[in-house]
Design a protein around this motif. Structure first.
Motif, PDB file in Angstrom:
ATOM      1  N   ARG A  21       0.827  -1.150  -0.104  1.00  0.00           N
ATOM      2  CA  ARG A  21      -0.228   0.060  -0.202  1.00  0.00           C
ATOM      3  C   ARG A  21       0.757   1.378  -0.164  1.00  0.00           C
ATOM      4  O   ARG A  21       0.799   2.104  -0.797  1.00  0.00           O
ATOM      5  CB  ARG A  21      -0.839   0.032   1.105  1.00  0.00           C
ATOM      6  N   ALA A  24       2.862   1.688  -3.097  1.00  0.00           N
ATOM      7  CA  ALA A  24       2.002   2.179  -4.314  1.00  0.00           C
ATOM      8  C   ALA A  24       1.783   3.688  -4.028  1.00  0.00           C
ATOM      9  O   ALA A  24       1.767   4.359  -5.263  1.00  0.00           O
ATOM     10  CB  ALA A  24       0.490   1.426  -4.323  1.00  0.00           C
ATOM     11  N   TYR A  31      -3.022   0.399  -6.123  1.00  0.00           N
ATOM     12  CA  TYR A  31      -2.786  -0.687  -5.067  1.00  0.00           C
ATOM     13  C   TYR A  31      -3.880  -1.648  -5.159  1.00  0.00           C
ATOM     14  O   TYR A  31      -4.970  -1.364  -4.946  1.00  0.00           O
ATOM     15  CB  TYR A  31      -2.596  -0.250  -3.692  1.00  0.00           C
ATOM     16  N   GLN A  75      -6.749   2.847  -4.757  1.00  0.00           N
ATOM     17  CA  GLN A  75      -6.605   1.613  -4.649  1.00  0.00           C
ATOM     18  C   GLN A  75      -7.982   0.610  -4.852  1.00  0.00           C
ATOM     19  O   GLN A  75      -9.061   1.545  -4.981  1.00  0.00           O
ATOM     20  CB  GLN A  75      -6.295   1.258  -3.218  1.00  0.00           C
TER      21      GLN A  75
END
Ligand code: C5P
Length: 212
Positions: A21, A24, A31, A75
């Motif tokens: 995470r 990213a 992510y 994400q």
């Protein structure tokens, strides 16, 4: 041209999700936590009241379940038949206990792997899971395997308030026939037993070639 995909695999509670995470975020990549896709499928299967040990029933039940992975805040999120699942849904004890049973069904994997590959059209990704470097994106030149000792991983899960047996989930994940957890060919292995989060992120960044 396919977008860059950094693959991060490893056993449960090795710290790979936190590393993926943050990595990213630093790189401005999307992510993708693929464990959450298997967890969402498990949540939905359990809602129907079936026994997750019964592979045939899991297979046929899963067929009718639609998992979606819309991107928000950099994400992927997960929704089941249009309903967005929360972290509590995804990390409940029943899901922790059932997820490796659902994830061993080849037809479930085939569908989710196709979805995972399709995500690479959205932009560069950091994708983490169990088979990302070995099966989902085997041609990626940027593969990592994040490991940690069994004691450290069990302690991490306990600190997060989870009671599931990490060792049992790893046993199922490593011994299943369909895409077992392995160190992907060409992956850089990082031992995260004694690194800080920042140290682990830095260890990955140090091994990345200059990428656009
Ligand atoms: O990453 P996380 O621990 O949340 O994954 C939950 C479970 O989902 C794993 O224990 C494994 O059974 C399954 N999984 C998988 N393949 C992936 C990601 C997760 O089989 N790529």
């Amino acid at each position: 041209m396919m977008n860059t995909v950094i693959t991060i695999d490893g056993p449960a509670a090795s710290g790979k999700s936190s590393v993926a995470r943050i990595l990213a975020q630093r790189l401005g990549y999307i992510y993708v936590n693929t464990g959450n896709m298997y967890r969402a499928m498990t949540w939905a299967v359990l809602q129907t009241g079936i026994d997750p040990n019964d592979m045939d029933t899991v297979r046929s039940t899963a067929e009718g379940i639609l998992i979606d992975s819309p991107v928000a805040d950099g994400q992927t999120q997960v929704s089941v038949n249009g309903r967005r699942l929360t972290a509590e849904d995804l990390n409940s004890d029943p899901v922790n206990r059932g997820v490796s049973l659902v994830a061993r069904v080849p037809e479930v994997r085939a569908r989710l792997v196709a979805d995972q590959r399709a995500l690479s059209s959205l932009g560069p990704l950091v994708m983490e899971g169990r088979d990302i470097g070995s099966v989902v994106f085997p041609d990626s030149p940027l593969k990592f395997y994040i490991d940690a000792s069994e004691e450290v991983r069990a302690a991490r899960r306990q600190a997060q308030g989870h009671t599931d047996q990490v060792a049992e989930r790893d046993r199922l994940d490593s011994t299943r026939k369909a895409s077992p957890l392995v160190i992907p060919e060409g992956a850089v292995v990082i031992d995260n037993s004694h690194l800080t989060l920042e140290g682990a992120v830095q260890a990955v960044l140090d091994r990345l070639p200059a990428i656009p």
